[in-house]
Design a protein around this motif. Structure first.
Motif, PDB file in Angstrom:
ATOM      1  N   PRO A 116       9.285  15.862  18.828  1.00 50.83           N
ATOM      2  CA  PRO A 116       8.975  16.091  17.398  1.00 50.83           C
ATOM      3  C   PRO A 116       8.781  14.775  16.661  1.00 50.83           C
ATOM      4  N   PHE A 117       7.670  14.092  16.936  1.00 49.40           N
ATOM      5  CA  PHE A 117       7.391  12.767  16.402  1.00 49.40           C
ATOM      6  C   PHE A 117       6.598  12.871  15.105  1.00 49.40           C
ATOM      7  N   ALA A 118       7.089  12.232  14.049  1.00 50.66           N
ATOM      8  CA  ALA A 118       6.409  12.229  12.752  1.00 50.66           C
ATOM      9  C   ALA A 118       6.212  10.784  12.310  1.00 50.66           C
ATOM     10  N   SER A 119       5.235  10.570  11.442  1.00 56.17           N
ATOM     11  CA  SER A 119       4.959   9.203  10.985  1.00 56.17           C
ATOM     12  C   SER A 119       4.627   9.191   9.498  1.00 56.17           C
ATOM     13  N   PHE A 120       4.935   8.074   8.852  1.00 51.93           N
ATOM     14  CA  PHE A 120       4.550   7.814   7.468  1.00 51.93           C
ATOM     15  C   PHE A 120       3.350   6.865   7.520  1.00 51.93           C
ATOM     16  N   VAL A 121       2.240   7.286   6.956  1.00 55.44           N
ATOM     17  CA  VAL A 121       1.001   6.514   7.051  1.00 55.44           C
ATOM     18  C   VAL A 121       0.445   6.283   5.653  1.00 55.44           C
TER      19      VAL A 121
ATOM     20  N   TYR B  26       9.285   4.203  -4.596  1.00 58.09           N
ATOM     21  CA  TYR B  26       8.806   5.576  -4.608  1.00 58.09           C
ATOM     22  C   TYR B  26       7.274   5.594  -4.557  1.00 58.09           C
ATOM     23  N   PRO B  27       6.673   6.441  -3.754  1.00 54.37           N
ATOM     24  CA  PRO B  27       5.207   6.572  -3.780  1.00 54.37           C
ATOM     25  C   PRO B  27       4.760   7.361  -5.008  1.00 54.37           C
ATOM     26  N   LEU B  28       3.546   7.090  -5.462  1.00 54.77           N
ATOM     27  CA  LEU B  28       2.973   7.888  -6.545  1.00 54.77           C
ATOM     28  C   LEU B  28       2.633   9.291  -6.060  1.00 54.77           C
ATOM     29  N   SER B  29       2.206   9.365  -4.803  1.00 51.80           N
ATOM     30  CA  SER B  29       1.804  10.655  -4.246  1.00 51.80           C
ATOM     31  C   SER B  29       2.146  10.700  -2.771  1.00 51.80           C
ATOM     32  N   ILE B  30       2.351  11.899  -2.267  1.00 52.64           N
ATOM     33  CA  ILE B  30       2.628  12.097  -0.848  1.00 52.64           C
ATOM     34  C   ILE B  30       1.879  13.333  -0.372  1.00 52.64           C
ATOM     35  N   ILE B  31       1.248  13.231   0.783  1.00 57.08           N
ATOM     36  CA  ILE B  31       0.533  14.348   1.396  1.00 57.08           C
ATOM     37  C   ILE B  31       1.386  14.841   2.559  1.00 57.08           C
ATOM     38  N   ALA B  32       1.769  16.105   2.515  1.00 57.25           N
ATOM     39  CA  ALA B  32       2.650  16.664   3.548  1.00 57.25           C
ATOM     40  C   ALA B  32       2.472  18.167   3.591  1.00 57.25           C
ATOM     41  N   ASP B  33       3.043  18.801   4.627  1.00 59.77           N
ATOM     42  CA  ASP B  33       2.968  20.249   4.752  1.00 59.77           C
ATOM     43  C   ASP B  33       3.653  20.922   3.568  1.00 59.77           C
ATOM     44  N   GLN B  34       3.341  22.214   3.386  1.00 59.80           N
ATOM     45  CA  GLN B  34       3.827  22.920   2.212  1.00 59.80           C
ATOM     46  C   GLN B  34       5.061  23.763   2.454  1.00 59.80           C
TER      47      GLN B  34
ATOM     48  N   PHE C 139       0.809  -1.220   0.000  1.00 58.83           N
ATOM     49  CA  PHE C 139       0.000   0.000   0.000  1.00 58.83           C
ATOM     50  C   PHE C 139       0.848   1.280   0.000  1.00 58.83           C
ATOM     51  N   GLY C 140       2.069   1.183  -0.526  1.00 59.18           N
ATOM     52  CA  GLY C 140       2.966   2.339  -0.501  1.00 59.18           C
ATOM     53  C   GLY C 140       2.785   3.294  -1.659  1.00 59.18           C
ATOM     54  N   ASP C 141       1.688   3.153  -2.430  1.00 63.38           N
ATOM     55  CA  ASP C 141       1.478   4.052  -3.571  1.00 63.38           C
ATOM     56  C   ASP C 141       1.109   5.464  -3.136  1.00 63.38           C
ATOM     57  N   THR C 142       0.470   5.586  -1.973  1.00 66.11           N
ATOM     58  CA  THR C 142       0.125   6.895  -1.409  1.00 66.11           C
ATOM     59  C   THR C 142       0.596   6.954   0.032  1.00 66.11           C
ATOM     60  N   VAL C 143       1.279   8.025   0.398  1.00 66.55           N
ATOM     61  CA  VAL C 143       1.828   8.165   1.751  1.00 66.55           C
ATOM     62  C   VAL C 143       1.441   9.520   2.317  1.00 66.55           C
ATOM     63  N   PHE C 144       0.995   9.510   3.574  1.00 63.99           N
ATOM     64  CA  PHE C 144       0.718  10.742   4.315  1.00 63.99           C
ATOM     65  C   PHE C 144       1.833  10.939   5.331  1.00 63.99           C
ATOM     66  N   PHE C 145       2.617  12.012   5.162  1.00 66.69           N
ATOM     67  CA  PHE C 145       3.706  12.322   6.092  1.00 66.69           C
ATOM     68  C   PHE C 145       3.128  13.237   7.167  1.00 66.69           C
ATOM     69  N   ASP C 146       2.829  12.647   8.317  1.00 70.70           N
ATOM     70  CA  ASP C 146       2.114  13.345   9.387  1.00 70.70           C
ATOM     71  C   ASP C 146       3.095  14.034  10.331  1.00 70.70           C
TER      72      ASP C 146
ATOM     73  N   VAL D 224      -9.641  15.293  -0.753  1.00 73.00           N
ATOM     74  CA  VAL D 224      -8.801  16.465  -1.002  1.00 73.00           C
ATOM     75  C   VAL D 224      -9.018  17.521   0.073  1.00 73.00           C
ATOM     76  N   ASP D 225     -10.251  17.636   0.571  1.00 71.38           N
ATOM     77  CA  ASP D 225     -10.551  18.679   1.558  1.00 71.38           C
ATOM     78  C   ASP D 225     -10.367  18.206   2.994  1.00 71.38           C
ATOM     79  N   GLY D 226      -9.681  17.107   3.184  1.00 79.43           N
ATOM     80  CA  GLY D 226      -9.449  16.629   4.541  1.00 79.43           C
ATOM     81  C   GLY D 226      -8.188  15.793   4.627  1.00 79.43           C
ATOM     82  N   SER D 227      -7.507  15.833   5.758  1.00 81.56           N
ATOM     83  CA  SER D 227      -6.317  15.017   5.977  1.00 81.56           C
ATOM     84  C   SER D 227      -6.667  13.849   6.883  1.00 81.56           C
ATOM     85  N   MET D 228      -5.819  12.835   6.869  1.00 81.69           N
ATOM     86  CA  MET D 228      -6.042  11.684   7.742  1.00 81.69           C
ATOM     87  C   MET D 228      -5.816  12.079   9.197  1.00 81.69           C
ATOM     88  N   LYS D 229      -6.556  11.440  10.079  1.00 80.96           N
ATOM     89  CA  LYS D 229      -6.360  11.687  11.502  1.00 80.96           C
ATOM     90  C   LYS D 229      -5.058  11.019  11.941  1.00 80.96           C
ATOM     91  N   PRO D 230      -4.441  11.524  13.017  1.00 82.60           N
ATOM     92  CA  PRO D 230      -3.184  10.922  13.484  1.00 82.60           C
ATOM     93  C   PRO D 230      -3.345   9.417  13.715  1.00 82.60           C
TER      94      PRO D 230
END
Length: 770
Positions: free
Chosen positions: A394-399, A438-446, A376-383, A549-555
């Motif tokens: 400063p704890f971060a996770s790849f989800v 490599y993921p196809l897409s990644i969601i992260a801060d800008q 399931f590594g095609d899309t990753v949320f860098f939280d 698109v209008d929402g991020s995953m919960k921690p």
């Protein structure tokens, strides 16, 4: 609400205790049942009236209130909105629980104050009515608009007539200190929302607070405006912050102030806890007066080691020798944990970055997380939620998203600082742990640092900005317009979310910025330039596994890992959260193989998808299939083997899409791009297949990642595995199965013997040497 109505509303009696209250005239009242009702739209003559009413309401229910944030007009600087919160809001002291209860009042066109937002639920037990004293009749007026900024703290005076507001006069401060003069009296603990007239005033206050508590202060990072280079934010830290000197222990206590448009400076980030023993206040004060020369040399040495770099959309002075925001005691505990886990889990991976002999960033991923990435590594949320709150660690996770649309962990990190070097190292470590996938897409801060790191480490990966961060930025840059001008809000949201083509978006955007005189708004200029990373129109063609698109995953860890999680509990809570999530996945796996969802049509395609998809994904598909019966398809033209259809909803000609289909191989595409974004065929494509009497979906339109067997046989699907490291995939898959097999085999002596016999038989089948 006029004064008489307000007086009447304040006449309250507790049903249990006969609570006595005081009205405007100073008389005690004790009448009947409660008639205090709080609701959106309730009006008051002034903000003070609203505050007093909420205090009374709070006393009756069993909690206390504090004055929270205020918002000022961009036109004249007058206060236009105020927020009153529960006294247990935030985490600045041990007594606070982060309670979300609040009331926000806003001034309307009639110069009256009305409740605009309200949250009545608390996350702590309330006291019994009567245990909290009701508000007093003599009210302290709230700060009004000021010609010269004056701090809200008693005993703090503004020195803007002596210094520019962003300058800290260390020379004068040292001189006054050496001479025994005190320009700022200690007046309590700092808190978020505390205002100052200048940066110098804020430094003097924090210095005075530190001297009374028992520690010393250094000046830390500052941030500058990208527009004019002026200082917009300053950070004051404990003198024991960092590890550059043997006396420093990596203390994370700090206070950060941010400049507002009104010229005031407000505390926006704060951490009060220290990781070392504090001196007695008297000793700290004596040390201060006797160490002026040492402090001066230390400050000058700090300035000599600063570089100006672009960060967080502005400029920041950062040390050439990098520092870490991770407490030094964390490294030993984590290393011991990593080594013990690696002994149990052969697939466990960890890495620690060292910079000039200092431990910096940390990354780790267990074998299950690495195997999950292969599936399931095609899309990753860098939280990086920690960056928006006062987190100690400063704890971060790849989800990622699994085949049940549940969050699945793909790695964790502790990030030393918010530099491009740190983010690049963390991304490279994750890529190495995942065998270069490599993921196809990644969601992260800008932020610039994250953008540059993603572009360097994941070339070709589509970076989508975190929706929660965008909403925060919208409030910071457009808050007044969004809250006060409903027409602007409607036009802005329509432009962002409803436009169907690039030309349509450009036209709507230009109309918006012209109509509301926002062409020179720096933030909007930047957001338009980066529109392909956050506007839904430009994200439709990229796979995001159904993450809206209008929402991020919960921690991933929910509330288990909070701002105040201590070191001795961190790993226990981490393991508990991990097991909870994986147990939820096991339950969904069981249900998908043992429960059948009812069919609603006689279409053989529905039966085909029920057999293959997990329950969650079949329900998503089933909804699209049922919806397609409410649409009509009209053939527009045919070019060779390509036919084009217009599919529109019955009775609503405005809702339409264009579908192109190749009759020879059944390749199909729709203008809504749902399949490209979510991996499920849309109602429009299904309608065209119905018209063409297609009885079975081509296998390419049933993604293996959404099927019941997503965790098994992934290597059979060569299309999804092309270009990957097959050996790594096979290794992780076999380890995953072997782990479950071993756990079952050691539950009893009989099962152990049976498991051992099966292994020996398998060995002979695979022709292994004895």
């Amino acid at each position: 609400m006029n004064r008489q109505e307000f007086t009447n509303a304040m006449t309250v009696k507790s049903k249990q205790n006969g609570l006595e209250l005081i009205n405007f005239d100073g008389h005690r009242v004790n009448e009947g049942e409660s008639n205090v009702e709080i609701y959106v739209g309730l009006e008051f003559d002034s903000a003070e009236d609203a505050q007093e009413f909420y205090s009374l309401y709070a006393a009756h229910l069993g909690f206390r209130i504090r004055v929270g944030q205020l918002y000022r007009s961009r036109t004249d600087g007058s206060v236009i909105s105020r927020r009153f919160v529960c006294s247990k809001e935030g985490f600045q002291t041990n007594a606070r629980t982060g309670c979300p209860a609040f009331v926000r009042v806003q001034k309307n066109d009639n110069e009256r104050w009305a409740i605009a937002n309200i949250h009545t639920e608390h996350n702590h037990e309330l006291e019994l009515p009567g245990q909290i004293c009701p508000p007093q009749t003599q009210r302290k007026p709230l700060p009004a608009t000021r010609a010269e900024p004056v701090s809200t703290r008693t005993g703090i005076r503004s020195h803007e007539w002596d210094n520019p507001p962003n300058v800290i006069d260390l020379k004068r401060h040292k001189r006054e200190e050496a001479e025994g003069e005190s320009t700022v009296g200690f007046s309590g603990d700092p808190y978020k929302g505390l205002e100052f007239g200048s940066a110098d005033e804020a430094y003097r206050f924090y210095h005075s607070y530190a001297a009374n508590v028992g520690f010393r202060v250094r000046i830390g990072q500052l941030f500058r405006s990208k527009n004019d280079g002026s200082i917009t934010s300053r950070r004051f830290v404990c003198s024991k912050e960092g590890h550059q000197h043997p006396s420093r222990v990596g203390c994370s206590a700090f206070m950060r102030i941010q400049r507002q448009e009104t010229g005031l400076w407000v505390v926006d980030r704060l951490l009060l806890e220290h990781n070392h023993e504090l001196s007695f206040p008297t000793e700290a004060t004596k040390k201060r007066s006797g160490a002026s020369k040492v402090c001066k040399e230390e400050v000058m040495g700090e300035l000599e080691n600063l570089d100006l770099v672009e960060t967080n959309g502005g400029f920041s002075l950062v040390k050439r020798g990098r520092e870490s925001n991770i407490g030094s005691d964390w490294y030993g505990v984590l290393l011991e944990y990593f080594q013990s886990r690696q002994a149990e889990d052969l697939g466990f991976f960890y890495a620690i970055e060292a910079d000039e002999g200092k431990c910096m960033n940390v990354f780790w991923a267990d074998g299950r997380s690495r195997f999950s990435c292969s599936q399931f590594g095609d899309t990753v949320f860098f939280d990086t939620t920690y960056r928006r709150f006062s987190y100690t660690v400063p704890f971060a996770s790849f989800v990622g998203v699994n085949h049940h649309r549940q969050p699945v962990l793909m790695g964790c990190a502790l990030i030393a600082d918010e530099s491009e070097e740190s983010f690049t190292w963390v991304f490279q470590s994750w890529l190495k742990a995942m065998a270069g996938r490599y993921p196809l897409s990644i969601i992260a801060d800008q932020d610039k640092a994250i953008q540059h790191s993603i572009a360097n480490v994941f070339p070709g990966t589509h970076h989508r900005f975190s929706a929660s961060q965008i909403m925060v930025k919208e409030q910071e840059n457009l808050g007044a317009l969004l809250s006060m001008d409903n027409e602007f809000r409607y036009e802005y949201e329509t432009c962002v979310s409803q436009c169907q083509t690039g030309n349509e978006f450009d036209s709507a955007w230009n109309r918006l910025v012209t109509k509301y005189n926002l062409r020179e708004n720096i933030w909007l200029k930047e957001m338009y330039r980066m529109r392909k990373s956050w506007v839904p129109l430009y994200l439709r063609g990229t796979f995001f596994a159904g993450i809206l698109v209008d929402g991020s995953m919960k921690p991933y860890f929910g509330t288990l890992l909070t701002a105040q999680t201590p070191l001795n509990e961190f790993l226990l809570r981490y393991e508990k959260g991990l097991e909870q999530r994986r147990e939820e996945e096991r339950k969904e796996d069981f249900n998908s193989f043992n429960i059948q969802v009812a069919l609603h049509t006689k279409d053989p395609i529905e039966e085909q998808c029920r057999r293959l998809y997990t329950i969650t994904m079949f329900k998503v598909f089933q909804k699209e299939l049922l919806e397609c019966y409410g649409y009509v398809g009209i053939k527009l033209n045919m070019e060779g083997v390509i036919s084009r259809f217009m599919v529109q909803k019955c009775g609503n000609g405005d809702e339409r899409s264009t579908v192109a289909v190749n009759a020879s191989n059944l390749n199909i595409s729709c203008s809504c791009r749902m399949f490209e974004c979510e991996g499920i065929l849309c109602r429009h494509a299904l309608k065209v297949f119905q018209i063409m009497n297609v009885r079975e979906l081509p296998s390419r339109y049933i993604l293996h990642r959404w099927t019941k067997n997503a965790k098994y046989g992934i290597l059979r699907d060569t299309d999804s595995g092309g270009g990957q490291d097959y050996k790594a995939l096979m290794l992780w898959s076999l380890r995953e199965e072997a782990g479950s097999y071993i756990e079952a085999g050691v539950t009893s002596l009989e099962k152990y013997k049976l498991a051992f016999e099966i292994i020996q038989e398998g060995r002979r089948t695979l022709s292994w040497p004895s």
